[in-house]
Design a protein around this motif. Structure first.
Motif, short mmCIF file in Angstrom:
data_model
loop_
_atom_site.label_atom_id
_atom_site.label_comp_id
_atom_site.label_asym_id
_atom_site.label_seq_id
_atom_site.Cartn_x
_atom_site.Cartn_y
_atom_site.Cartn_z
N ASP A 11 -83.31 -54.84 -155.73
CA ASP A 11 -83.03 -53.58 -155.02
C ASP A 11 -83.95 -53.36 -153.83
OD1 ASP A 11 -81.08 -53.16 -156.90
OD2 ASP A 11 -82.22 -51.71 -158.07
N LEU A 12 -85.25 -53.38 -154.08
CA LEU A 12 -86.20 -53.10 -153.00
C LEU A 12 -86.16 -54.19 -151.92
CD1 LEU A 12 -89.26 -51.80 -155.05
CD2 LEU A 12 -87.42 -50.50 -153.94
N TRP A 13 -86.00 -55.44 -152.37
CA TRP A 13 -85.91 -56.54 -151.39
C TRP A 13 -84.65 -56.39 -150.54
CZ3 TRP A 13 -82.05 -60.25 -150.94
CH2 TRP A 13 -82.30 -61.27 -150.02
N ALA A 14 -83.51 -56.04 -151.16
CA ALA A 14 -82.25 -55.90 -150.42
C ALA A 14 -82.32 -54.74 -149.43
CB ALA A 14 -81.09 -55.71 -151.39
N GLN A 15 -82.98 -53.66 -149.81
CA GLN A 15 -83.13 -52.53 -148.90
C GLN A 15 -83.96 -52.92 -147.68
OE1 GLN A 15 -84.73 -49.26 -151.14
NE2 GLN A 15 -83.01 -49.21 -152.58
N GLN A 16 -85.03 -53.67 -147.87
CA GLN A 16 -85.83 -54.14 -146.74
C GLN A 16 -85.03 -55.10 -145.88
OE1 GLN A 16 -89.39 -55.82 -148.40
NE2 GLN A 16 -90.22 -53.84 -149.04
N TRP A 17 -84.26 -55.97 -146.52
CA TRP A 17 -83.44 -56.93 -145.77
C TRP A 17 -82.44 -56.19 -144.90
CZ3 TRP A 17 -78.72 -58.69 -144.46
CH2 TRP A 17 -78.60 -60.01 -144.03
N ARG A 18 -81.86 -55.14 -145.42
CA ARG A 18 -80.86 -54.38 -144.66
C ARG A 18 -81.50 -53.74 -143.42
NH1 ARG A 18 -77.57 -49.88 -147.82
NH2 ARG A 18 -79.70 -49.28 -148.35
N ARG A 19 -82.67 -53.18 -143.58
CA ARG A 19 -83.33 -52.53 -142.44
C ARG A 19 -83.72 -53.54 -141.35
NH1 ARG A 19 -85.95 -49.42 -146.61
NH2 ARG A 19 -87.73 -50.84 -146.50
N ARG A 20 -84.05 -54.74 -141.75
CA ARG A 20 -84.58 -55.72 -140.79
C ARG A 20 -83.51 -56.61 -140.17
NH1 ARG A 20 -89.56 -57.87 -144.66
NH2 ARG A 20 -90.80 -55.93 -144.64
N ASN A 21 -82.39 -56.81 -140.86
CA ASN A 21 -81.49 -57.89 -140.44
C ASN A 21 -80.05 -57.48 -140.14
OD1 ASN A 21 -83.33 -60.35 -140.99
ND2 ASN A 21 -83.38 -59.26 -142.96
N THR A 22 -79.67 -56.24 -140.36
CA THR A 22 -78.27 -55.88 -140.17
C THR A 22 -78.05 -55.09 -138.90
OG1 THR A 22 -78.56 -53.88 -141.50
CG2 THR A 22 -77.79 -55.84 -142.65
N ALA A 23 -76.98 -55.43 -138.21
CA ALA A 23 -76.54 -54.66 -137.05
C ALA A 23 -75.33 -53.80 -137.41
CB ALA A 23 -76.18 -55.60 -135.89
N ILE A 27 -73.34 -52.10 -147.67
CA ILE A 27 -73.40 -51.26 -148.85
C ILE A 27 -73.77 -52.13 -150.06
CG2 ILE A 27 -71.70 -49.61 -147.98
CD1 ILE A 27 -69.65 -50.92 -149.84
N MET A 28 -74.42 -51.51 -151.04
CA MET A 28 -74.81 -52.21 -152.25
C MET A 28 -74.50 -51.34 -153.45
SD MET A 28 -78.55 -53.78 -151.20
CE MET A 28 -79.21 -52.14 -150.82
N VAL A 29 -73.88 -51.93 -154.46
CA VAL A 29 -73.62 -51.25 -155.72
C VAL A 29 -74.03 -52.20 -156.84
CG1 VAL A 29 -71.91 -50.17 -157.22
CG2 VAL A 29 -71.65 -50.01 -154.75
N ARG A 30 -74.99 -51.76 -157.65
CA ARG A 30 -75.46 -52.61 -158.74
C ARG A 30 -75.42 -51.83 -160.04
NH1 ARG A 30 -79.99 -53.73 -161.74
NH2 ARG A 30 -81.34 -52.28 -160.60
N TYR A 31 -74.91 -52.48 -161.09
CA TYR A 31 -74.98 -51.93 -162.44
C TYR A 31 -75.48 -53.06 -163.35
CZ TYR A 31 -73.73 -49.62 -166.80
OH TYR A 31 -73.78 -49.05 -168.05
N ALA A 32 -76.70 -52.90 -163.87
CA ALA A 32 -77.34 -53.97 -164.65
C ALA A 32 -77.42 -55.22 -163.77
CB ALA A 32 -76.61 -54.20 -165.95
N ASP A 33 -76.83 -56.33 -164.22
CA ASP A 33 -76.91 -57.56 -163.42
C ASP A 33 -75.61 -57.85 -162.67
OD1 ASP A 33 -75.40 -58.10 -165.63
OD2 ASP A 33 -76.23 -60.08 -165.99
N ASP A 34 -74.71 -56.87 -162.59
CA ASP A 34 -73.48 -57.01 -161.80
C ASP A 34 -73.66 -56.30 -160.47
OD1 ASP A 34 -72.10 -58.48 -163.69
OD2 ASP A 34 -71.32 -56.70 -164.70
N VAL A 35 -73.39 -57.00 -159.38
CA VAL A 35 -73.64 -56.47 -158.04
C VAL A 35 -72.44 -56.74 -157.15
CG1 VAL A 35 -75.20 -56.46 -156.07
CG2 VAL A 35 -76.08 -57.03 -158.34
N VAL A 36 -72.08 -55.73 -156.36
CA VAL A 36 -71.09 -55.89 -155.30
C VAL A 36 -71.74 -55.44 -154.00
CG1 VAL A 36 -68.90 -55.08 -154.35
CG2 VAL A 36 -69.08 -55.60 -156.77
N LEU A 37 -71.62 -56.26 -152.97
CA LEU A 37 -72.18 -55.92 -151.66
C LEU A 37 -71.08 -56.01 -150.61
CD1 LEU A 37 -74.53 -58.10 -153.07
CD2 LEU A 37 -75.83 -56.74 -151.44
N GLY A 38 -71.13 -55.10 -149.65
CA GLY A 38 -70.16 -55.10 -148.57
C GLY A 38 -70.86 -55.17 -147.22
#
Length: 227
Positions: A11-23, A27-38
């Protein structure tokens, strides 16, 4: 413990990645070890997937090889794939539902959610096995138990765009119940007229969860002085 672990590893790593690398949007949705990203841009999705593999390897984790997919999905997916001579957009499963690119009756884009077929079949097998064990219980006892099962199934799966699956589930439960009652003895044949009365009395109707716009548009009164 796994949930807390993934909060730091993912979670924390993905949030940092989004701030640094996305134009574009992400979106991120995680429940336990199931994740969907858009991702708005395919290049960013591809890059994130590659760097996520490296991130997880540092913690001796890996992505599931069969469940991890990169696919084109969303509002413009159908039009873009049609221009390239491809078929309909792929679907994906998440938390018991299959997500589909669909349309409203007016032709607007709409995400459709359908109960996964294997989940429904699994629940119906459980109902069938339990009805065999409860064959000689009274009808009110059977009806009370079936009402609990159906209500629980609807409480999770009764979402907008899933009415067909709900109707199918209710119908199959009715058939299994009729079959059980008819097997009590050779004379215990239950007509459908009688069965429909039992279904109406004991099985809940198809009650859908409201649409998100309705579900979240709620005004809660606040009485604290600082409100």
């Amino acid at each position: 413990m796994a949930n807390a672990y993934l909060h730091y590893v993912f979670d924390l790593w993905a949030q940092q990645w989004r701030r640094r690398n996305t134009a574009g949007d992400m979106i991120m949705v995680r429940y336990a070890d199931d994740v969907v990203l858009g991702f708005e841009h395919e290049t960013e999705a591809t890059r994130f997937l590659e760097e996520l593999r490296t991130q997880l390897q540092e913690f001796s984790l890996s992505l599931h090889p069969d469940k991890t997919r990169l696919l084109e999905f969303g509002r413009h997916a159908a039009v873009r794939r049609e221009k390239r001579g491809l078929g309909k957009p792929e679907t994906f499963t998440f938390l018991g539902f299959t997500f589909i690119c669909g349309q409203t009756r007016k032709g607007h884009f709409q995400i459709l959610r359908r109960t996964r077929g294997d989940r429904m079949r699994e629940t119906l097998r459980h109902v069938k096995d339990q009805l065999r064990r409860r064959m000689h219980q009274s009808i009110p006892e059977q009806g009370k138990w079936l009402k609990q099962v159906t209500t629980g199934f609807f409480a999770y799966h009764a979402v907008p765009t899933n009415s067909q699956a709900l109707a199918a589930f209710r119908h199959h439960v009715s058939v299994l119940w009729k079959r059980t009652l008819s097997r009590r003895s050779q004379r215990a044949n239950i007509t459908w007229d009688r069965m429909l009365k039992l279904v109406k009395a004991w099985l809940p109707p198809r009650i859908l969860h409201p649409w998100p716009a309705q579900r979240f548009d709620v005004n809660h009164p606040r009485w604290e002085p600082s409100a």
